[in-house]
Design an enzyme around this catalytic site. Structure first.
Site, short mmCIF file in Angstrom:
data_model
loop_
_atom_site.label_atom_id
_atom_site.label_comp_id
_atom_site.label_asym_id
_atom_site.label_seq_id
_atom_site.Cartn_x
_atom_site.Cartn_y
_atom_site.Cartn_z
CD GLU A 179 10.41 61.04 96.07
OE1 GLU A 179 10.63 62.14 95.60
OE2 GLU A 179 9.17 60.45 95.46
CG ASN A 216 17.47 63.69 93.15
OD1 ASN A 216 18.05 62.83 92.50
ND2 ASN A 216 16.08 63.82 93.48
CB CYS A 229 11.54 65.00 90.43
SG CYS A 229 10.16 63.74 90.82
N GLY A 230 12.72 61.95 88.68
CA GLY A 230 12.24 61.13 87.81
C GLY A 230 11.04 60.94 87.18
CB CYS A 242 11.59 58.00 93.91
SG CYS A 242 12.63 59.16 93.79
CG ASN A 300 10.45 68.11 97.44
OD1 ASN A 300 10.41 66.96 96.36
ND2 ASN A 300 11.94 68.29 97.65
#
Length: 295
Positions: free
Chosen positions: A230, A173, A78-79, A239, A69
């Site tokens: 996020e 996550n 993370c999609g 997201c 991040n």
């Protein structure tokens, strides 16, 4: 000679992609600080995160996905990031479809829609969700680690709201999903105060490892709208794992069906819940390639 990188985005969620498939470019103990530095908008490239393309650590995977991040923390999954990753890998590293991707959140399978060797859209098998508090993690007085937290309240300490009703789920996550109507909230109010509300819930004491936060409006049983905060990045235009989580929770609480179109500030995603797990579909864009000289 500088460091080669590729700038990409998925629904406006933007990433710097570093190809380490043929060798390490950034030392392991420097990746967090490197990511924090080059994600700073106005001072470096600027992005929501940094994606590293690496060889798989086990033969059951084709390739390894890692993402940091903008605050330097490493995320499990993370999609939007994995869609960008999948497009980059197919077009720049290996033409394999479907692609078995190793992530910190487990196996993810990307199936790509390809025209003339260009990836037009990506459907990702996101696996099966988990709801137990130990998997979030979430610590709630009076609940065990095997309990769930669905449609229940947590107390807040800001001047805007005393409490908020939410549900939690892990899809690689952790995510907290808040339905605006159930909390008598409107989208303009959330947008005005997102920096306060999103940040407080992300850092709430019940979430020892922090959490992603999503404010959801149910349009109809096949359609939702989402405002996202996020973990480690703050407000983002979209997201992927958060959209997946929002649909999972909405479906579990009887608010939507199994196939849902989600509208985010950066665009739309399609989520489908099947017997074997959950699928997310959307596009990804290569914006430009560059060379970084100061980092």
């Amino acid at each position: 000679m500088g460091l080669n990188f590729t700038k990409m985005h998925g629904l406006g969620n933007d990433y710097i992609v570093i190809n380490e498939f043929d060798g390490e470019k950034i030392k392991e103990d420097e990746k967090a600080e490197f990511s924090k530095k080059i994600c700073k908008r106005g001072f470096s490239i600027g992005a929501d995160g940094v994606i590293f393309v690496q060889p798989a650590t086990d033969e059951k995977y084709d390739i390894r996905f890692r993402i940091f991040n903008s605050d330097g923390s490493e995320a499990e999954m993370c999609g939007n990031g994995i869609r960008c990753f999948s497009k980059f890998v197919y077009e720049r590293v290996m033409q394999k479809n479907p692609l078995n991707v190793e992530t910190m959140g487990g196996l993810r399978v990307s199936e790509m829609n390809i025209e003339n060797n260009i990836v037009k859209s990506i459907k990702v098998f996101m696996g099966a969700p988990t709801f137990e508090l130990k998997d979030i993690p979430m610590v709630v007085e009076g609940k065990s680690e095997n309990d769930v937290f669905l449609d229940e309240e947590i107390e807040l300490k800001n001047a805007l709201l005393n409490s908020v009703k939410l549900s939690v789920v892990n899809v690689g996550n952790p995510h907290a999903v808040i339905f605006m109507k159930d909390n008598n909230l409107k989208a303009p109010f959330i947008r005005t105060h997102l920096n306060i509300l999103g940040k407080e819930i992300e850092h709430h004491s019940v979430f020892p490892e922090k959490i992603n936060v999503h404010f959801v409006e149910i349009v109809n049983p096949q359609e939702i709208k989402i405002i996202t905060w996020e973990r480690g990045a703050g407000y983002t235009t979209a997201c992927g794992t958060g959209t997946t989580s929002s649909v999972i929770i909405a479906n579990k609480l009887g608010k939507t069906g199994n196939k849902v179109l989600a509208h985010l500030d950066g665009g739309d995603l399609e989520i489908e819940i099947k017997e074997d797990g959950v699928y997310m579909e959307g596009d990804a864009v290569i914006v430009y390639d560059g060379e970084l000289y100061q980092y």
